[in-house]
Design an enzyme around this catalytic site. Structure first.
Site, PDB file in Angstrom:
ATOM      1  CE  LYS A  10     -28.342  43.280   1.716  1.00  0.00           C
ATOM      2  NZ  LYS A  10     -29.791  43.396   1.970  1.00  0.00           N
ATOM      3  CG  ASP A 137     -26.331  43.697   5.619  1.00  0.00           C
ATOM      4  OD1 ASP A 137     -26.775  42.677   6.181  1.00  0.00           O
ATOM      5  OD2 ASP A 137     -27.061  44.567   5.109  1.00  0.00           O
TER       6      ASP A 137
END
Length: 290
Positions: A10, A137
């Protein structure tokens, strides 16, 4: 039974830290999106034993409880009283300790894969809730796609994918401690990005506005301590990237580039002085359970 799953990296298009909470975590507000740079996770059921085995050719990948994929398997085994083992093979393409959520994505892929391998029947929401226990995350990485993340990063609100473009990433040969970056962050002295404006720009597919609005409050710490990160940012701008930002706590820097020819110029320019350089696309799709 054997399963193979992609675990994409990401980037943060916008990352703000609001305040430190009483529980010791920081309240954050950020826009994250997955990109087409991914590790490969292979899961093999071990019905005759109760062990979790981690295998990787990358010497920086721990093969014990420090590994987030290991923690994901252990959490599922303990939560649902699973009495069989699993071998988890991790083929790394995402740089380690790079600000790209490689470990978190490995954990999320392990959760999704074991949900299928062990026929647990959990929804993505349930997997994300479990993932948040492993790391901030991991919840986002369970879903993938593009999202606004709040709380300590575990409260996920999906938003549309940004307009398609190239993402060129460059990682200098250093590691950055996320905990140390947060410890040294002086919130009253930093410039805060407009995360809400970024969300609106993405919703209306305004590439120019997205490029103007990229921002990461953690740059204030990392760029001062690691001048090589600042140098990569400067060079990426010089070579013609439309927007340049550090991802997460660093040290990876990414550039957004709309046109193929300019992407090639930026990529080739960075390869001249940085070993780990990648040119990838954003991933539009959220993960599914299929």
């Amino acid at each position: 039974m054997r399963l193979s799953i992609k675990a994409p990296a990401k980037i943060n298009l916008s990352l703000d830290v609001l305040y430190k909470r009483p529980d010791g975590y920081h309240e954050v507000k950020m826009v994250m999106t997955t990109i087409d740079l991914a590790d490969r996770i292979e899961l093999v059921a071990l019905p005759e034993e109760d062990a979790i085995r981690i295998v990787s050719q990358n010497r920086f990948v721990p093969d014990d409880c420090r590994n987030l994929a290991y923690q994901a398997a252990k959490l599922l085994k303990e939560t649902f009283s699973i009495r069989q083992g699993v071998a988890i093979s991790i083929t790394k393409h995402i740089p380690v300790a790079a600000g790209l959520a490689g470990g978190s994505s490995n954990a999320a892929a392990t959760l999704r894969g074991l949900n299928k391998l062990w026929q647990l029947g959990l929804t993505l929401d349930e997997l994300a809730e479990l993932g948040a226990k492993i790391g901030s995350d991991v919840a986002f990485c369970v879903y993938g796609g593009t999202a606004l993340a709040t709380g300590r990063g575990e409260i996920i609100t999906p938003i549309p994918s940004p307009p398609p473009c190239w993402v060129v990433l460059a990682k200098p040969p250093i590691g950055v401690s996320t905990a140390e970056v947060y410890r040294n962050l002086e919130l009253e002295r930093v410039s805060h990005p407009d995360v809400d404006a970024m969300v609106r720009a993405i919703e209306r597919q305004d590439y120019a506005a997205i490029c103007r609005l990229v921002g990461n409050v953690l740059e204030e710490v990392t760029l001062k301590k690691y001048p090589e990160v600042a140098h990569i940012k400067e060079q990426m701008k010089r070579f013609g990237a439309d927007a340049v930002l550090m991802s997460g706590s660093g040290p990876t820097v990414f550039g957004l580039i709309e046109h193929d020819s300019r992407m090639q110029r930026v990529y080739n320019g960075l390869r001249g002085f940085c070993d780990q350089v990648f040119a990838v696309r954003m991933l539009g799709e959220r993960h599914s359970l299929d």
